[in-house]
Design an enzyme around this catalytic site. Structure first.
Site, PDB file in Angstrom:
ATOM      1  N   LYS A  86     -24.242  -0.443  -4.402  1.00  0.00           N
ATOM      2  CA  LYS A  86     -24.456  -1.669  -3.641  1.00  0.00           C
ATOM      3  C   LYS A  86     -23.229  -2.568  -3.720  1.00  0.00           C
ATOM      4  O   LYS A  86     -22.594  -2.702  -4.770  1.00  0.00           O
ATOM      5  CB  LYS A  86     -25.689  -2.411  -4.177  1.00  0.00           C
ATOM      6  CG  LYS A  86     -26.066  -3.659  -3.372  1.00  0.00           C
ATOM      7  CD  LYS A  86     -27.304  -4.322  -3.940  1.00  0.00           C
ATOM      8  CE  LYS A  86     -27.692  -5.571  -3.150  1.00  0.00           C
ATOM      9  NZ  LYS A  86     -28.897  -6.233  -3.693  1.00  0.00           N
ATOM     10  N   SER A 145     -32.679  -7.139  -0.828  1.00  0.00           N
ATOM     11  CA  SER A 145     -31.303  -7.176  -0.370  1.00  0.00           C
ATOM     12  C   SER A 145     -30.549  -5.873  -0.566  1.00  0.00           C
ATOM     13  O   SER A 145     -29.403  -5.736  -0.138  1.00  0.00           O
ATOM     14  CB  SER A 145     -30.551  -8.296  -1.094  1.00  0.00           C
ATOM     15  OG  SER A 145     -30.482  -8.047  -2.489  1.00  0.00           O
ATOM     16  N   SER A 188     -35.498  -7.321  -4.625  1.00  0.00           N
ATOM     17  CA  SER A 188     -34.470  -6.721  -3.776  1.00  0.00           C
ATOM     18  C   SER A 188     -34.235  -5.237  -3.970  1.00  0.00           C
ATOM     19  O   SER A 188     -33.519  -4.629  -3.188  1.00  0.00           O
ATOM     20  CB  SER A 188     -33.135  -7.464  -3.963  1.00  0.00           C
ATOM     21  OG  SER A 188     -33.198  -8.735  -3.380  1.00  0.00           O
TER      22      SER A 188
END
Length: 472
Positions: free
Chosen positions: A83, A158, A182
């Site tokens: 990420k 997210s 997330s």
């Protein structure tokens, strides 16, 4: 299904077994993942940085180590997505923001360093909303990230890029962060396993702007892969000593079943309206736990919705993330992020301390609850994925994302381990996630329960239609 997609559909455990027996090569599996990215990423927009030259060079190094019979660590040769919130040596980390320069990093974050020590193959950086601030994934830098099962819908966030990548065979492993859901939100929307570890169990550096709400963790296709990845991510790092070094072998701990376990099932936490299709799927999942020999009791954990305290702490974290950006820079950022940060900037120290007081009370209540129950089952989300490039569903009563994530953020406040595992699909083919929650420091129980359920009700043979669509 072609040979490439067959390779792309392998789990990390299967890849490692193939490497060990000389039946597979890390170069082959990496090329298969890159092929899926080249073929399908235009549909989902899961990746914000790719460096095929570096990726294939690492795969070739791994292939040589396996050829010599000297693999390096637990995950040697396994392609993995990172990420865009973690530092990676040699690659830029922009956190989904146009105001963060694309300067290559000089140092790895702790979990990236752990992966590197264990021989992983870095595939690239996956998308995030700006500074990971919301439960969907879109940014002015990268645009929206779409759902692998229906690209007109959001992948969630997210950690949406990681969530969109894994079901499509763009690598079996990916990293996420979770300060309000997330990891679990996009895992539920996108139909994969996402585990939020106990707070502090996985070293996190630099310290997150969201403080103790933030948890780095794994996103994978199977619970077994999640446990394997946890064994690596939890390795000690001197830059974060929140907890003592991990002493649990999570991969070993997932076996043994849940016969005799005390399982609490809370369909609504006592205050959430849940879509009927989701409610039925999660109730069926709870029955599976009973069929596996657990004592399942429908009971709520006994706390009111802690959203007000969460808003103070989470949006305070957003303001903290933006504290050094001036007006000109803020003008280039997500205006909704600016709005919540400015709201938080008006809070007082007493507001913050009151939220911390409520957090402490919530920790006490859930700790007492888990003296009676080994795990808690809930829906992961009360709704399924909605239209992409939106923070909330169309015609939703409230404008901010926590209004539709009431099952996830309480357990960021408490720091408990919580895992989303697929438990079914709606009639329209959208994934549904079951949330398995454990007492603090009992990630082993959470993963064992999730693995037991996944073995009893496997959905892993079902991939999105895009996965092997030759016309895509």
């Amino acid at each position: 299904m072609s040979g490439v997609t067959e390779l792309a559909g392998l789990t990390a455990v299967e890849m490692l077994e193939g490497y060990a027996h000389g039946e597979l090569s890390p170069v082959e599996t990496t090329q298969a993942a890159l092929s899926q990215i080249r073929r399908l990423d235009e549909h989902v927009n899961a990746w914000c940085h790719l460096d095929e030259e570096t990726t294939l060079a690492e795969a070739r190094r791994s292939e040589e180590r396996w050829r010599r019979g000297q693999p390096m660590g637990v995950l040697d040769g396994v392609p993995t997505g990172i990420k865009d919130m973690f530092l990676v040596r040699g690659w830029p980390t922009r956190k989904g923001s146009r105001v963060v320069p694309d300067t290559p990093g000089s140092e790895d974050a702790p979990i990236v360093a752990s992966l590197r020590r264990n021989g992983f193959v870095p595939l690239g950086m996956t998308t995030t909303p700006e500074f990971g601030w919301k439960g969907v994934t879109d940014s002015l830098l990268c645009g929206p990230t779409n759902n692998p099962w229906d690209p007109t819908r959001t992948a969630g966030g997210s950690s949406g890029g990681s969530a969109a990548a894994v079901p499509l065979g763009m690598g079996p492993l990916a990293l996420g962060t979770d300060a309000g859901g997330s990891i679990r939100i996009p895992a539920s929307f996108s139909g994969l396993v996402g585990h939020k570890p106990t707070q502090g169990r996985v070293p996190f550096w630099p310290t997150s702007a969201f403080g103790a709400l933030a948890h780095p963790g794994p996103m994978t296709w199977t619970v077994a892969d999640t446990a394997l990845l946890m064994d690596v991510l939890c390795e000690r790092d001197a830059r974060d000593t929140t907890l003592p070094p991990n002493a649990t072998d999570f991969f070993e701990a997932i076996e043994g079943g849940i016969q005799g376990w005390r399982v609490a099932f809370s369909p609504t936490l006592g205050y959430v309206d849940v879509d009927p299709e989701i409610a039925r799927a999660v109730a069926d999942a709870a029955q599976t736990f009973a069929d596996l020999g657990a004592h399942v009791e429908e009971v709520d954990p006994g706390f009111p919705d802690p959203r007000e305290a969460f808003n103070v702490l989470f949006y305070g974290g957003a303001a903290n993330a933006l504290r050094h950006f001036d007006g000109e820079q803020r003008a280039r950022m997500d205006p909704n992020l600016i709005a919540v940060a400015e709201w938080a900037e008006e809070l007082s120290l007493l507001d913050y301390l009151a939220a911390q007081n409520e957090r402490g009370t919530l920790i006490e209540r859930t700790s007492r609850f888990h003296e009676r129950y080994d795990i808690l089952l809930t829906p992961c989300l009360p709704i399924t994925a909605f239209a992409t490039n939106r923070e909330v569903p169309e015609d939703w009563a409230e404008p901010r994302w926590p209004s539709w994530t009431p099952f996830t953020y309480p357990f960021n406040l408490t720091g408990q381990p919580a895992c989303s595992v697929p438990c079914g699909f709606t009639r329209s083919g959208l994934p549904i996630g079951l949330q398995v929650v454990g007492a603090r420091h009992r990630d082993d129980r959470v993963l064992r329960a999730a693995h037991s359920y996944q073995c009893a009700r496997p959905l892993t043979d079902r991939r999105p239609a895009l996965f092997d669509d030759d016309t895509a």
